[in-house]
Enzyme design. Structure first.
Site, short mmCIF file in Angstrom:
data_model
loop_
_atom_site.label_atom_id
_atom_site.label_comp_id
_atom_site.label_asym_id
_atom_site.label_seq_id
_atom_site.Cartn_x
_atom_site.Cartn_y
_atom_site.Cartn_z
N ILE A 115 -8.21 -23.46 23.08
CA ILE A 115 -7.17 -22.60 22.36
C ILE A 115 -8.05 -21.48 21.37
O ILE A 115 -9.22 -22.20 20.49
CB ILE A 115 -6.33 -23.56 21.39
CG1 ILE A 115 -5.74 -22.62 20.97
CG2 ILE A 115 -6.65 -24.27 20.35
CD1 ILE A 115 -3.68 -23.15 20.49
N CYS B 76 7.34 -39.60 31.43
CA CYS B 76 9.14 -38.92 32.28
C CYS B 76 9.59 -39.00 30.45
O CYS B 76 9.06 -39.43 29.06
CB CYS B 76 9.63 -39.87 32.75
SG CYS B 76 8.68 -39.79 34.54
N ASP C 171 3.47 -46.50 41.00
CA ASP C 171 3.18 -48.07 40.45
C ASP C 171 4.74 -48.98 39.61
O ASP C 171 4.42 -49.46 39.24
CB ASP C 171 2.16 -47.25 39.01
CG ASP C 171 3.23 -46.24 38.03
OD1 ASP C 171 3.76 -45.02 38.89
OD2 ASP C 171 2.33 -45.60 37.39
#
Length: 616
Positions: free
Chosen positions: A290, A2, A99
């Protein structure tokens, strides 16, 4: 994974909202903040959530536990269920399956030593309301970012520097950081591009007293610089033990309440992680690689061979110059301080398209540093031959080689003209005095140099340790974090598990590196799962075809962005020498794409961020 934010500066709610919106790409599932009264004023805590574990809103942040513990947390604690079980035996109750809540309870039980119990990647700050202090920490190897601004009792922190920069009128650009960037291609911690903003170093924790403004940092984990290699270990036993460790490190990183995949380049490290993910996963593993159309850069066929053998659900992502140009122009929005590793571009493209299928991707990062896989470690073997010669003879050889036109010979000349093998290794990592750069007025003060000069181990181990403490956290981890979070994708690397790192430290060098066989022990584990012949080829880096793109399709972009007028705006360089280097690249006389990319990034950053800000 985050984005976190917090500040004791009395910003308005609207300003805090905008600071969080600036990095909303890090966590688009929830943007929340709170403003809590302290004895000194107000503490703002904010969070951009990317929901990975316990998707319920009950685990949104800022999160409160037992009313007086408040936390914002970025990352994952992979062993949180084990810690939770132990804490439940001690009487702690839990209302979520996250968590985040476990960190809070662990802090109450173990205090500042709670970090010793965590196996994960994390940057978090706890507001201990009873004691009127903030406690925070960064994971052992710096996988997560943590920036902070401190001025008396004014304390502000964030996952990215742009959140601190917004509405802060007290920042000046660091000329030392620019000098470091020009030398290394990144800005090492503790410094940042702004003099007033610092980075918390990997393996460090801090306490901040809200009333007095006292700020104390402590190192809670480090490489043991005096640990000697254990030559009593049997190779086959070591291989078995290491396989068990990496298997468990992979297994615990597959746990999530969202889809998980694996980045598969077809190299040793990513192939090993893919194999072990297939071994431990209950579902078919999704893999991603890729593909470039440019000759010499497309290794997707090797990834496909590995995927076919392991029977993964494989996805190949095509990249062309148009994709690259789009990311170049928006690069500094995500890498919001200068950063010149050009493999960030293909990393972003890989992350962008991987996110369409999964929310978490495992990587093979840290295999080269832990198990001596970089070409430069093989260079050390050659350097050692030269270093056995008297310095007077080496100086004569170096003077002759420096006059040759090939840049590679000039680099060799610079390296063998060193007084010590440690100095030679540093010169192989970066050129301290290129002809296009003004002489530095700053001391080279990296404390990490100590890892290179310790006498406890051979030069190979010391070089690997130096890279574990510099190149890995300041380049590789930054690249991966920003590239994946730009598209709200969480990256996890089993080879960054501190248990794997500590075990690798004990292994004799010849378990990891022998002449022309780097990462030996990893390869021998891998060959139990995937045929050896797939990997019988030279090691390749994760590169983008900038050399040709800059000469052809992106030539006008380069020449307009780095014309003489723009070059004069960049501090620390010699514009005429840089112009010549660009001309030499365009005409094919030299391959200077790395210099061009480095200055493109810096020029664009200064253009976007430097207006009205003093460089000191």
């Amino acid at each position: 994974m985050c984005g976190i934010y917090g500040s004791t500066i009395p910003y308005s709610k609207d300003q805090v909202q905008k600071k969080l919106e600036r990095t909303n790409f890090r966590g688009p599932d929830s943007l929340k903040y709170t403003q809590l009264k302290t004895k000194n004023g107000i503490l703002s805590l904010g969070h951009n959530r990317l929901s990975i574990i316990d998707l319920d809103t009950r685990s949104d942040q800022p999160f409160s536990y037992m009313e007086h513990i408040h936390i914002v947390f970025n990352g994952e604690i992979y062993n949180f269920r084990d810690i939770k079980s132990e804490l439940q035996k001690k009487g702690y109750a839990f209302n979520t399956s996250s968590d985040t809540e476990v960190i809070c309870a662990a802090y109450l039980e173990y205090g500042n030593k709670c970090v010793d119990h965590f196996n994960g990647m994390f940057a978090f700050v706890i507001y201990d309301q009873k004691n009127q202090k903030l406690f925070g920490a960064l994971d052992r190897l710096g996988q997560k970012p943590f920036y902070y601004y401190l001025n008396g009792t004014n304390f502000e922190f964030a996952s990215q520097i742009s959140s601190i920069q917004l509405f802060n009128q007290n920042l000046t650009i660091s000329s030392k950081a620019i000098d470091d960037y020009l030398s290394w291609g990144y800005i090492p911690a503790e410094n940042s591009i702004f003099n007033e903003v610092k980075k918390l170093k990997p393996g460090y924790k801090f306490d901040f007293d809200l009333q007095s403004g006292s700020f104390d940092t402590t190192c809670y984990w480090d490489l043991d610089r005096q640990q000697k290699q254990d030559f009593s270990i049997n190779y086959n036993d070591a291989k078995s033990e290491l396989e068990t460790l990496i298997t468990d490190a992979t297994k615990i990183r597959l746990f999530a309440d969202v889809p998980v995949g694996v980045f598969l380049s077809g190299g040793i490290d990513s192939s090993l992680i893919t194999a072990l993910a297939c071994k431990t996963s209950n579902t078919k593993v999704k893999t991603f690689s890729i593909k470039f159309n440019d000759e010499g850069f497309d290794e997707s066929s090797y990834a496909q061979q590995v995927a076919n053998h392991l029977k993964t659900d494989h996805h190949t992502i095509l990249c062309d110059k148009n994709d690259g140009l789009d990311l170049i122009e928006n690069f500094n929005h995500f890498y919001d301080e200068p950063f010149s590793d050009s493999s960030a571009i293909p990393s972003m493209l890989l992350a962008k398209h991987t996110r369409e299928k999964v929310t978490v991707a495992l990587t093979g990062d840290a295999g080269d540093e832990n198990f001596l896989g970089y070409h430069r470690y093989d260079w050390l073997r050659i350097i050692n031959y030269f270093m056995a010669l008297p310095y007077s003879i080496r100086k004569i050889i170096a003077n002759g080689m420096s006059k040759l036109p090939n840049y590679r010979y000039k680099m060799v000349a610079m390296v063998i003209n060193s007084k010590t093998v440690e100095e030679a290794y540093l010169k192989s990592v970066h050129d301290p005095s290129p002809n296009w750069k003004l002489p530095s007025k700053f001391d080279t003060d990296l404390t990490e140099f100590n890892y290179l000069i310790d006498a406890a181990n051979d030069i190979y181990q010391r070089a690997g340790n130096f890279d574990l403490k510099t190149y890995l956290p300041y380049d590789i981890n930054v690249k991966v974090d920003r590239a994946t979070m730009a598209y709200s994708l969480e990256a996890r690397s089993p080879l960054l598990d501190y248990r794997v790192v500590e075990y690798a430290q004990k292994l004799p060098t010849n378990f990891k590196y022998v002449t022309h066989n780097q990462k030996k022990i990893l390869k021998d584990i891998l060959y139990q799962y995937v045929p050896r012949q797939i990997f019988d080829r030279p090691k390749a880096g994760f590169e983008i075809p900038f050399k040709e793109w800059f000469r052809k399709d992106l030539k006008d972009f380069v020449l307009s962005s780095l014309n003489e007028n723009e070059l004069r705006k960049i501090p620390g360089i010699k514009p005429k020498e840089v112009s010549k280097a660009i001309d030499d690249h365009m005409t094919g006389k030299a391959n200077n794409y790395s210099l061009i990319w480095k200055l493109l990034v810096l020029s664009q950053w200064l253009s976007s961020n430097g207006k009205g800000i003093t460089i000191v």
